[in-house]
Design an enzyme around this catalytic site. Structure first.
Site, PDB file in Angstrom:
ATOM      1  N   ARG A 108      -7.429 -11.478   1.079  1.00 51.44           N
ATOM      2  CA  ARG A 108      -8.639 -11.284   0.296  1.00 51.44           C
ATOM      3  C   ARG A 108      -9.359 -12.624   0.126  1.00 51.44           C
ATOM      4  NH1 ARG A 108      -4.338  -8.596  -2.278  1.00 51.44           N
ATOM      5  NH2 ARG A 108      -4.563  -6.321  -2.383  1.00 51.44           N
ATOM      6  N   LYS A 131      -2.721  -9.727  -6.122  1.00 45.08           N
ATOM      7  CA  LYS A 131      -2.972  -9.098  -7.415  1.00 45.08           C
ATOM      8  C   LYS A 131      -1.695  -9.101  -8.247  1.00 45.08           C
ATOM      9  CE  LYS A 131      -6.744  -6.142  -5.842  1.00 45.08           C
ATOM     10  NZ  LYS A 131      -7.242  -4.746  -5.710  1.00 45.08           N
ATOM     11  N   HIS A 172     -14.464  -9.067   2.991  1.00 47.35           N
ATOM     12  CA  HIS A 172     -13.551  -7.924   2.927  1.00 47.35           C
ATOM     13  C   HIS A 172     -13.622  -7.113   4.224  1.00 47.35           C
ATOM     14  CE1 HIS A 172     -10.749  -6.332   0.022  1.00 47.35           C
ATOM     15  NE2 HIS A 172     -11.059  -5.097   0.383  1.00 47.35           N
ATOM     16  N   ARG A 220     -11.120  -8.404   6.499  1.00 47.70           N
ATOM     17  CA  ARG A 220      -9.804  -7.877   6.113  1.00 47.70           C
ATOM     18  C   ARG A 220      -9.604  -6.482   6.718  1.00 47.70           C
ATOM     19  NH1 ARG A 220      -5.766  -8.040   2.059  1.00 47.70           N
ATOM     20  NH2 ARG A 220      -5.478  -6.161   0.812  1.00 47.70           N
ATOM     21  N   HIS A 224      -0.716  -4.527  -0.182  1.00 43.20           N
ATOM     22  CA  HIS A 224      -1.025  -3.266  -0.854  1.00 43.20           C
ATOM     23  C   HIS A 224       0.197  -2.779  -1.627  1.00 43.20           C
ATOM     24  CE1 HIS A 224      -4.454  -2.157   2.148  1.00 43.20           C
ATOM     25  NE2 HIS A 224      -4.886  -2.895   1.155  1.00 43.20           N
ATOM     26  N   TYR A 281      -6.741   2.891   7.052  1.00 43.62           N
ATOM     27  CA  TYR A 281      -7.010   2.228   8.324  1.00 43.62           C
ATOM     28  C   TYR A 281      -6.591   3.081   9.511  1.00 43.62           C
ATOM     29  CZ  TYR A 281      -7.832  -1.690   5.261  1.00 43.62           C
ATOM     30  OH  TYR A 281      -8.321  -2.482   4.267  1.00 43.62           O
TER      31      TYR A 281
END
Length: 313
Positions: free
Chosen positions: A165, A189, A259, A262, A285, A294
């Site tokens: 990110r 995150k 993004h 990404r 993730h 994806y």
């Protein structure tokens, strides 16, 4: 956005104002969420508490599944998107679970709240030919050896090579780059750490930036930041986004934000045969369901190729 900024001069029951402040401290100190995430959670919970006040309630114990559903119904009547409603439902569930866990309510009404299914649009990606053209153009722009040109090339190569990110890239320190193993240490995150490999082109671009160019931009206050802005401070996300748009605009390719690189990296990995679990780990993730979008991108592109090439498509 702090609880005081949320409530402003509005007349709130004192218990609600204290509750919101406690929740903000939990999100910041205990969960270590980003400023952006804390602002979103606090804003959604404040809106829920205001809805309770409009219903004539001044105690969190009066929150039940009916009031939660009426709050979401109000969002729908205001024309909020499905993705916004899904996010707010998630925010409510997280909040009520915390409230029960900390003894502020006896039951968790949010556990009964279904989340509106957000519409999942396919993310924009570059084809492999367009990606090569973008990176080749960035390399040409760095041929003059300028510090900014070398930095931008390293950023473009690293974003595509790793799929990290833009916030993760901006937070990188020099020591997070392991050039001997071609691995970069990333804090995602929730401050979850992961190691992401990168390839030879990204390694070469990084080495030129860190060895040749970064010292020319570094100043007394630069600190350990891996990527620096023109004034020597840690580069910010807006500058990276602006640069990515500019670099992609040089060639005849669809405009994408960082993004989008990404998304592109993930799609190309799957098209090249990488398994979904590996891509999930690389991208950081928490849920495999997030990574599965994806596979839809790859299937969509395969369908387009089939329709263009097969005589009986």
């Amino acid at each position: 956005m702090t609880p005081d900024e949320v409530t402003g001069n509005r007349s709130w029951p004192e218990g609600f104002a204290v509750l919101l402040a406690d929740y903000e401290r939990h999100l910041t100190a205990e969960r270590d969420l980003s400023t952006h995430s804390v602002r979103a959670y606090i804003g959604d919970v404040a809106d829920l508490l205001e809805h309770l006040i409009r219903l004539g309630h001044d105690d969190l114990g009066q929150l039940d599944i009916r009031s939660l559903r009426s709050w979401l119904a109000k969002q729908q009547s205001l024309g909020k998107s499905r993705s916004t409603m899904a996010r707010r439902a998630t925010a409510a569930r997280v909040f009520t679970a915390w409230a029960q866990r900390t003894g502020r309510i006896s039951t968790d009404p949010g556990a009964l709240l279904a989340s509106p299914k957000a519409h999942k649009s396919l993310p924009g990606v570059l084809g492999q030919a367009d990606t090569r053209a973008v990176l080749d153009a960035a390399a040409v722009a760095a041929d003059d050896g300028s510090p900014v040109g070398l930095r931008d090339l390293a950023i473009m190569e690293l974003l595509y090579a790793t799929g990290i990110r833009v916030g993760e890239l901006c937070a990188l320190d020099v020591d997070d780059v392991d050039d001997s193993r071609r691995v970069v240490r990333v804090f995602g995150k929730g401050r979850k750490e992961r190691s992401v490999p990168y390839g030879v082109p990204a390694g070469q671009a990084l080495e030129r930036w860190l060895v040749e160019a970064r010292p020319k931009l570094a100043r007394e206050g630069s600190g350990p930041a891996a990527f620096l802005g023109a004034r020597g401070g840690r580069i910010d996300q807006r500058a990276v986004r602006r640069m990515v748009h500019e670099r992609i605009a040089v060639v005849d390719a669809p405009d994408l934000a960082p993004h989008g690189l990404r998304h592109t990296a993930a799609t190309h990995l799957l098209e090249g045969g990488a398994d979904l679990r590996s891509v999930q780990e690389l991208l950081g993730h928490a849920s495999l369901a997030t990574t599965q979008i994806y596979t839809h991108v790859s299937t969509d592109r395969l369908r387009q190729a089939y329709q263009q090439a097969h005589p009986r498509a």
